[in-house]
Design a protein around this motif. Structure first.
Motif, PDB file in Angstrom:
ATOM      1  N   GLU A 194       0.819  -1.201   0.036  1.00 35.88           N
ATOM      2  CA  GLU A 194      -0.253   0.305   0.276  1.00 35.88           C
ATOM      3  C   GLU A 194       0.642   1.418   0.065  1.00 35.88           C
ATOM      4  O   GLU A 194       0.746   2.185  -0.578  1.00 35.88           O
ATOM      5  N   THR A 195       1.704   1.202   0.615  1.00 35.24           N
ATOM      6  CA  THR A 195       2.639   2.306   1.041  1.00 35.24           C
ATOM      7  C   THR A 195       4.493   2.169   0.435  1.00 35.24           C
ATOM      8  O   THR A 195       4.312   3.320  -0.593  1.00 35.24           O
ATOM      9  N   TYR A 196       4.795   1.218   0.879  1.00 33.07           N
ATOM     10  CA  TYR A 196       6.293   0.805   0.336  1.00 33.07           C
ATOM     11  C   TYR A 196       6.938   1.015  -0.708  1.00 33.07           C
ATOM     12  O   TYR A 196       7.597   1.108  -1.104  1.00 33.07           O
ATOM     13  N   LEU A 197       6.275   0.223  -1.709  1.00 31.99           N
ATOM     14  CA  LEU A 197       6.190  -0.446  -3.077  1.00 31.99           C
ATOM     15  C   LEU A 197       5.628  -0.055  -4.102  1.00 31.99           C
ATOM     16  O   LEU A 197       6.242  -0.104  -5.902  1.00 31.99           O
ATOM     17  N   PRO A 198       4.886   1.258  -4.042  1.00 31.09           N
ATOM     18  CA  PRO A 198       3.766   1.666  -4.997  1.00 31.09           C
ATOM     19  C   PRO A 198       4.807   2.361  -6.127  1.00 31.09           C
ATOM     20  O   PRO A 198       4.577   2.235  -7.267  1.00 31.09           O
ATOM     21  N   ALA A 199       5.306   3.479  -5.585  1.00 33.96           N
ATOM     22  CA  ALA A 199       6.720   3.700  -6.774  1.00 33.96           C
ATOM     23  C   ALA A 199       7.377   3.373  -6.886  1.00 33.96           C
ATOM     24  O   ALA A 199       8.039   3.819  -8.886  1.00 33.96           O
ATOM     25  N   PHE A 200       7.995   2.054  -6.948  1.00 30.65           N
ATOM     26  CA  PHE A 200       8.655   1.129  -7.463  1.00 30.65           C
ATOM     27  C   PHE A 200       8.456   0.519  -8.790  1.00 30.65           C
ATOM     28  O   PHE A 200       8.564   0.408  -9.828  1.00 30.65           O
ATOM     29  N   GLU A 201       7.069   0.458  -8.746  1.00 30.09           N
ATOM     30  CA  GLU A 201       5.711  -0.297  -9.800  1.00 30.09           C
ATOM     31  C   GLU A 201       5.925   0.902 -10.566  1.00 30.09           C
ATOM     32  O   GLU A 201       5.762   0.795 -12.180  1.00 30.09           O
ATOM     33  N   ALA A 202       5.380   1.776 -10.208  1.00 26.79           N
ATOM     34  CA  ALA A 202       5.207   3.000 -11.301  1.00 26.79           C
ATOM     35  C   ALA A 202       6.664   3.520 -11.862  1.00 26.79           C
ATOM     36  O   ALA A 202       6.308   3.816 -13.139  1.00 26.79           O
ATOM     37  N   LEU A 203       7.718   3.601 -12.047  1.00 27.38           N
ATOM     38  CA  LEU A 203       8.809   3.470 -12.406  1.00 27.38           C
ATOM     39  C   LEU A 203       9.279   2.526 -13.556  1.00 27.38           C
ATOM     40  O   LEU A 203       9.989   2.673 -14.207  1.00 27.38           O
ATOM     41  N   VAL A 204       8.696   0.981 -13.190  1.00 27.72           N
ATOM     42  CA  VAL A 204       8.828  -0.269 -13.870  1.00 27.72           C
ATOM     43  C   VAL A 204       8.180   0.309 -15.059  1.00 27.72           C
ATOM     44  O   VAL A 204       8.821  -0.063 -16.194  1.00 27.72           O
ATOM     45  N   LYS A 205       7.251   1.059 -14.486  1.00 26.43           N
ATOM     46  CA  LYS A 205       6.279   0.967 -15.865  1.00 26.43           C
ATOM     47  C   LYS A 205       6.899   2.157 -16.507  1.00 26.43           C
ATOM     48  O   LYS A 205       5.865   1.293 -17.900  1.00 26.43           O
ATOM     49  N   VAL A 206       7.565   2.578 -16.320  1.00 27.19           N
ATOM     50  CA  VAL A 206       7.616   3.798 -17.848  1.00 27.19           C
ATOM     51  C   VAL A 206       9.830   3.248 -17.789  1.00 27.19           C
ATOM     52  O   VAL A 206       9.902   4.151 -18.204  1.00 27.19           O
ATOM     53  N   ASN A 207       9.440   2.173 -17.582  1.00 26.54           N
ATOM     54  CA  ASN A 207      10.789   1.445 -18.173  1.00 26.54           C
ATOM     55  C   ASN A 207      12.154   2.055 -17.750  1.00 26.54           C
ATOM     56  O   ASN A 207      12.968   2.504 -18.637  1.00 26.54           O
ATOM     57  N   VAL A 208      12.369   2.247 -16.160  1.00 29.50           N
ATOM     58  CA  VAL A 208      13.378   2.865 -15.711  1.00 29.50           C
ATOM     59  C   VAL A 208      14.322   1.883 -15.689  1.00 29.50           C
ATOM     60  O   VAL A 208      14.605   0.591 -16.126  1.00 29.50           O
ATOM     61  N   ALA A 209      15.886   2.209 -16.426  1.00 31.58           N
ATOM     62  CA  ALA A 209      16.219   0.986 -16.772  1.00 31.58           C
ATOM     63  C   ALA A 209      16.961   0.167 -15.908  1.00 31.58           C
ATOM     64  O   ALA A 209      17.398  -0.961 -16.135  1.00 31.58           O
ATOM     65  N   THR A 210      17.645   0.963 -14.679  1.00 32.29           N
ATOM     66  CA  THR A 210      17.842   0.618 -13.551  1.00 32.29           C
ATOM     67  C   THR A 210      17.020   0.417 -12.350  1.00 32.29           C
ATOM     68  O   THR A 210      16.540   1.061 -11.959  1.00 32.29           O
ATOM     69  N   VAL A 211      17.641   0.300 -11.135  1.00 30.53           N
ATOM     70  CA  VAL A 211      16.948  -1.144  -9.272  1.00 30.53           C
ATOM     71  C   VAL A 211      18.359  -0.564  -8.885  1.00 30.53           C
ATOM     72  O   VAL A 211      19.056  -1.446  -8.726  1.00 30.53           O
ATOM     73  N   MET A 212      17.932  -0.121  -7.557  1.00 28.52           N
ATOM     74  CA  MET A 212      19.424  -0.151  -6.627  1.00 28.52           C
ATOM     75  C   MET A 212      18.611  -0.883  -5.130  1.00 28.52           C
ATOM     76  O   MET A 212      17.495  -0.343  -4.672  1.00 28.52           O
ATOM     77  N   ALA A 213      19.356  -1.432  -4.631  1.00 22.51           N
ATOM     78  CA  ALA A 213      18.772  -1.941  -3.702  1.00 22.51           C
ATOM     79  C   ALA A 213      19.777  -1.633  -2.996  1.00 22.51           C
ATOM     80  O   ALA A 213      21.045  -1.556  -2.695  1.00 22.51           O
ATOM     81  N   THR A 214      19.649  -1.618  -1.629  1.00 21.92           N
ATOM     82  CA  THR A 214      19.541  -1.061  -0.349  1.00 21.92           C
ATOM     83  C   THR A 214      20.324  -2.017   0.462  1.00 21.92           C
ATOM     84  O   THR A 214      20.234  -2.809   1.048  1.00 21.92           O
ATOM     85  N   TYR A 215      20.792  -1.401   1.912  1.00 19.86           N
ATOM     86  CA  TYR A 215      21.353  -2.006   2.661  1.00 19.86           C
ATOM     87  C   TYR A 215      20.804  -2.733   3.818  1.00 19.86           C
ATOM     88  O   TYR A 215      21.641  -3.270   4.174  1.00 19.86           O
ATOM     89  N   ASN A 216      20.375  -1.989   4.020  1.00 18.68           N
ATOM     90  CA  ASN A 216      19.184  -2.290   5.341  1.00 18.68           C
ATOM     91  C   ASN A 216      18.616  -4.208   4.762  1.00 18.68           C
ATOM     92  O   ASN A 216      18.719  -4.672   3.687  1.00 18.68           O
ATOM     93  N   ARG A 217      17.830  -4.833   6.229  1.00 18.23           N
ATOM     94  CA  ARG A 217      17.551  -5.852   5.701  1.00 18.23           C
ATOM     95  C   ARG A 217      15.809  -5.756   5.427  1.00 18.23           C
ATOM     96  O   ARG A 217      15.277  -4.859   6.382  1.00 18.23           O
ATOM     97  N   VAL A 218      14.742  -6.369   5.153  1.00 16.87           N
ATOM     98  CA  VAL A 218      13.141  -6.497   5.621  1.00 16.87           C
ATOM     99  C   VAL A 218      12.701  -7.226   5.698  1.00 16.87           C
ATOM    100  O   VAL A 218      12.869  -8.759   4.501  1.00 16.87           O
TER     101      VAL A 218
END
Length: 708
Positions: A194-218
Motif C-alpha cells: 500500500e505504501t512502500y512499493l507502489p512507487a517502484f511499480e510506477a517507475l518500472v512501468k515507465v521503463n526505468v533502466a536500473t533499480v538499486m537495492a539498499t543496505y538494510n534488511r526487510v
C-alpha cells in the motif's frame, strides 16, 4: 581464449538481445567477472574501454564541475508538477550528456551515463535526514513525480537512452541512518504493497533502466539478496528486465553488520544468484570465480547478470558509432546555460510553500526599511542541500535574492543576528536596534544540510545524518523572540529538508514561507515571492507535526500514526497545504454515476475560479475516502492532481476519471480488493481536513458514490 571473429555484437542493426548474447559468448569467465563491479576495467581485445558505473543527479549533476543545481527533490515535490520535473530532468541529462561528449572529461572512463536517481523512498518519519532526497510521504505522488523525472533523464528516443535512470532504494529505507548496515525493517504486507512499493511499480512501468537495492534488511532478508524483493516482487510481479545494482558498499554489510552470510564468498553467491547484478564496490563480486569453483554459483548466473549490465551499456550507445546516437550531439554550451538557470529559478519559485500570511506579503514599497537577518540568510549550504552536492558558478543566497528583487528606493540592511546552533559569544544589540528602526524584519532560519542528510556530510548532526529532534535550535528561537519583541512585522523564511516543529514560529511570525533547500537560484526565488513578482503555489508533500510527541518510535516501520493517511492527531501543517496571494473557489461539482459496479470507472467534474486579484497557479488535488470498511484504510488517499494557472476572475472546468484501481483497497495480505460500500470524493487545494480549513485553505467539494 575466444577471439572477436564476428561482428554480430558490433552490428547496430541486429536485435539488442542477439548482440548481448554474442558478446557474452566471446568473453572469458575472468572477463565477465571483471564487469560485475564498479569502475570495470577495459577488455582491450574487444576495444571495450574502462567503464565508470554511475553518478548522482537528484537535482543537478554532482562531483563533476559546474552544473545547474535545482531545488532538492523534497522542494520540487512541493510543485506537484509532473511537467516541470520532467523539464528539470531533461536539463540535467542534457548537461550530463554534454560533459560525457566533451573531450575535457576524457580520457576514458568519461562522465558516467548511468545515474543513481531518483530516490522514491517514503518519508514516514520527520527525523530521517535523507527525506530531502525524496518526493515526500505519499506513494502516488512519489510514483508520479519519480516517473516524470525518469522520463526526463532517459529521453524519448526509440533506441538510445540519454542517460540511464535508477529507482532507489529498494525498498523499505527511511532511517535510522546510523543503523542502516545492521537494521531489519519489519513491515506488514499491507504496508509494503500500500505504501512502500507502489512507487517502484510506477517507475518500472515507465521503463526505468536500473533499480538499486539498499543496505538494510526487510523482514529478515538483506535487500541485496532478498528473494522476496528481487525475485518475487521486482522480477516476478513487476516483470522488471533491467539491471539491479547494490547500494555503495552494501554487500559488505551482508556478512558484516547483518551477518546474513558468514563471509564475502557466501555474500557473492547469495546476491548474484538472487538477482543483484552489479556491485557498487568490490567487497564480494571479485570472489565470484571462487564461488563457481566451489559449486556455489554457475557461469550461467554470471551470464544472466552480465546481460542486464550490458543492456544498459548498449542502450546509452557505448558500443555504437556516435553518429547513430542523437544524444552525442549535445554540446558543452548547454551546461548552466541561461535557459537552465531560468528553469532553476522558476522551479525554486514553484517549490516554495506559503504556510501563513496575515496580509504582510507581498511586501510593498512603503514596507521599508527592511531588515534581513537570521543564520541561513547568507548561507550557501542551504541552497545546495545534502548528499553528493553539486557545485555552481551562479549561487544566489536568500539575502542576495531579496536585495536583487527589491524596488529601487527600498532600503535593505542585513545582519546574521545569531548562529545556527549555538548562542552568540558576544551579546550584541546591533541587530535589535536595526529591527527597531525597520518597518519589516525578514528572519531566515531553520536547518542547514550540515545538520540533516546522509551520514558523510552531516558534520552538524549528532545522529549520523538524522535529526535527534525536530525543534529549531533554541538559539534561533531565542533570536526570533527578540526580533518579535521589537514590535515590527516578522516574515519568517524557513530552510529545511524535512518536517520540523514550526508551531512557535507560526505564532510569532506574521508570515511563514517554507523555502526548503532551494537550489542555486533559491535566493532569487525568495525575493520574487516576497515582493509579489510571483505568487507562491507550492503544496506540502509531507505532513508537519506539531512536535515529536505526535511521532511513533523511529525504528517502527508500521504506518499507524504516520503520514496524513494514518495520522489521527491534528498536525501543524497538513499534507497538500499551501497558501497563495490570491484565493480560489471550488464549485459546480458533478459525478457521472452515484452507483458503480466494481471494475468500472466514473467521471468527476469541478470548476475552479480565481476569486482574488493576482494570477496564480493552483494544485487541484483529488482524494478518496472509503467509509465503514472492514479493513484498516487510510483517512484519505491522494488519487490524482493537476496544476493549473488562473488569472483573476477566470474559471477552469476540470474532469477527473476515477478508475477501478483507484477504488481498490489493500488487505493485510497485501492483496488488492474491491470492497462494496460508500466512498467520498474530495476535490480541492489541500487535504480535505479541518486543520487545512483552519489555516485558510479553500473549501473542497465533496461527492459520494457507492461501489456495488
Amino acid at each position: 581464449e575466444r577471439t572477436d571473429d564476428s561482428t554480430i555484437w558490433k552490428n547496430p542493426e541486429l536485435p539488442l538481445a542477439v548482440r548481448i548474447a554474442d558478446l557474452i559468448d566471446k568473453m572469458t569467465l575472468e572477463e565477465k567477472i571483471s564487469q560485475l563491479t564498479a569502475d570495470s576495467p577495459a577488455i582491450e581485445r574487444f576495444g571495450i574501454e574502462p567503464y565508470k558505473l554511475g553518478g548522482e543527479c537528484l537535482h543537478g549533476i554532482c562531483n563533476s564541475g559546474r552544473a545547474t543545481q535545482f531545488p532538492m527533490p523534497i522542494g520540487m515535490a512541493s510543485s506537484f508538477d509532473r511537467k516541470l520535473l520532467q523539464k528539470v530532468a531533461d536539463a540535467v541529462s542534457d548537461e550530463a550528456r554534454a560533459k560525457s561528449n566533451s573531450p575535457a572529461w576524457g580520457p576514458e572512463p568519461r562522465m558516467p551515463l548511468l545515474f543513481y536517481t531518483p530516490v522514491i523512498n517514503i518519508v514516514r518519519d520527520p527525523r530521517w535526514g535523507r527525506a530531502q532526497e525524496t518526493y515526500g510521504e505519499d506513494p502516488y505522488l512519489s510514483g508520479e513525480l519519480g516517473s516524470a523525472y525518469v522520463k526526463g533523464l532517459q529521453g524519448d528516443h526509440p533506441k538510445y537512452l540519454k542517460v540511464a535512470a535508477c529507482a532507489k532504494h529498494l525498498a523499505v529505507q527511511s532511517g535510522p541512518e546510523n543503523l542502516r548496515t545492521s537494521f531489519d525493517a519489519v513491515v506488514s504486507k499491507k504496508d509494503l504493497f500500500e505504501t512502500y512499493l507502489p512507487a517502484f511499480e510506477a517507475l518500472v512501468k515507465v521503463n526505468v533502466a536500473t533499480v538499486m537495492a539498499t543496505y538494510n534488511r526487510v523482514n529478515g532478508e538483506h535487500c541485496c539478496g532478498s528473494k522476496f524483493l528481487l525475485k518475487e516482487f521486482l522480477r516476478g510481479r513487476l516483470g522488471f528486465k533491467g539491471q539491479v545494482v547494490s547500494d555503495g558498499g552494501a554487500l559488505a554489510s551482508v556478512h558484516g553488520g547483518h551477518k546474513v552470510t558468514a563471509n564475502a564468498l557466501e555474500t557473492a553467491a547469495l546476491c548474484l544468484r538472487t538477482g543483484c547484478d552489479h556491485e557498487i564496490g568490490r567487497n564480494a563480486y571479485p570472489l565470484v570465480g571462487e564461488a563457481i569453483e566451489k559449486g556455489m554459483l554457475d557461469e550461467a548466473d554470471v551470464d544472466l547478470a552480465l546481460s542486464r549490465i550490458l543492456k544498459v551499456r548498449f542502450q546509452v550507445g557505448e558500443f555504437d558509432s556516435p553518429e547513430l546516437n542523437p544524444y552525442t550531439e549535445i554540446k558543452e554550451n548547454v551546461i548552466q546555460c541561461s535557459k537552465h538557470i531560468k528553469l532553476a529559478r522558476k522551479t525554486a519559485c514553484k517549490s516554495m510553500v506559503l504556510l501563513k500570511n496575515n496580509g504582510i506579503l507581498p511586501l510593498r514599497e512603503k514596507d521599508q526599511p527592511i531588515l534581513v537577518t537570521g543564520p541561513t540568510a547568507g548561507d550557501l549550504q542551504v541552497l545546495l542541500g545534502n548528499f553528493y552536492r553539486g557545485v555552481s558558478g551562479d549561487l544566489r543566497t536568500i539575502v542576495e535574492g531579496i536585495v536583487a528583487n527589491s524596488p529601487e528606493g527600498v532600503t535593505i540592511t542585513y545582519q546574521p543576528g545569531c548562529f545556527l546552533t549555538h548562542d552568540n559569544l558576544f551579546d550584541s544589540h546591533w541587530t535589535a536596534g536595526i529591527a527597531k528602526w525597520s518597518e519589516v524584519v525578514v528572519v531566515v532560519l531553520g536547518y542547514s544540510p550540515l545538520m540533516e542528510g546522509e551520514q558523510g556530510e552531516c558534520i552538524g548532526s549528532v545522529a549520523g545524518g538524522d535529526k535527534a529532534g525536530i525543534d529549531i535550535p533554541e538559539c534561533q528561537m531565542k533570536f526570533l523572540r527578540e526580533m518579535k519583541a521589537e514590535g515590527k512585522p516578522i516574515v519568517a523564511v524557513v530552510t529545511c529538508g524535512s518536517p520540523i516543529a514550526l508551531q512557535e514560529v507560526h505564532e510569532l511570525a506574521d508570515a511563514v514561507l517554507l523555502a526548503w533547500y532551494p537550489g542555486e537560484q533559491g535566493g532569487m526565488a525568495v525575493g520574487e515571492i516576497l515582493f509579489g513578482k510571483e505568487s507562491p503555489s507550492g503544496k506540502l508533500p509531507v505532513t508537519f507535526p506539531k512536535s515529536l510527541d505526535q511521532v511513533p518510535h523511529f525504528e517502527d516501520y508500521t504506518l499507524t500514526g504516520r503520514t496524513y493517511r494514518y495520522m489521527n492527531d491534528e498536525p501543524m501543517y497538513p499534507f497538500g497545504f499551501g497558501l497563495s496571494y490570491t484565493s480560489f473557489e471550488y464549485t459546480a461539482p458533478g459525478i457521472s454515476r452515484k452507483r458503480v459496479v466494481a471494475g468500472r470507472s466514473l467521471k468527476v467534474k469541478v470548476s475552479v475560479t480565481n476569486t482574488g486579484q493576482q494570477t496564480s497557479d493552483e494544485v487541484v488535488q483529488l482524494y478518496l475516502k472509503k467509509h465503514d470498511s472492514a479493513l484498516v484504510v487510510p483517512n484519505y488517499s491522494l488519487k490524482d492532481f493537476v496544476k493549473i494557472t488562473l488569472a483573476p476572475g477566470k474559471t477552469k472546468k476540470l474532469s477527473f476519471t476515477i478508475t477501478p484501481e483507484m477504488m481498490s483497497l489493500i488487505d493485510m495480505e497485501g492483496d488488492s480488493i474491491h470492497e462494496p460500500g460508500m466512498f467520498s470524493v474530495y476535490v480541492g487545494g489541500s487535504l480535505p481536513d479541518a486543520r487545512s480549513a483552519a489555516l485558510g485553505a479553500a473549501k473542497p467539494v465533496e461527492l459520494k458514490f457507492e461501489l456495488i
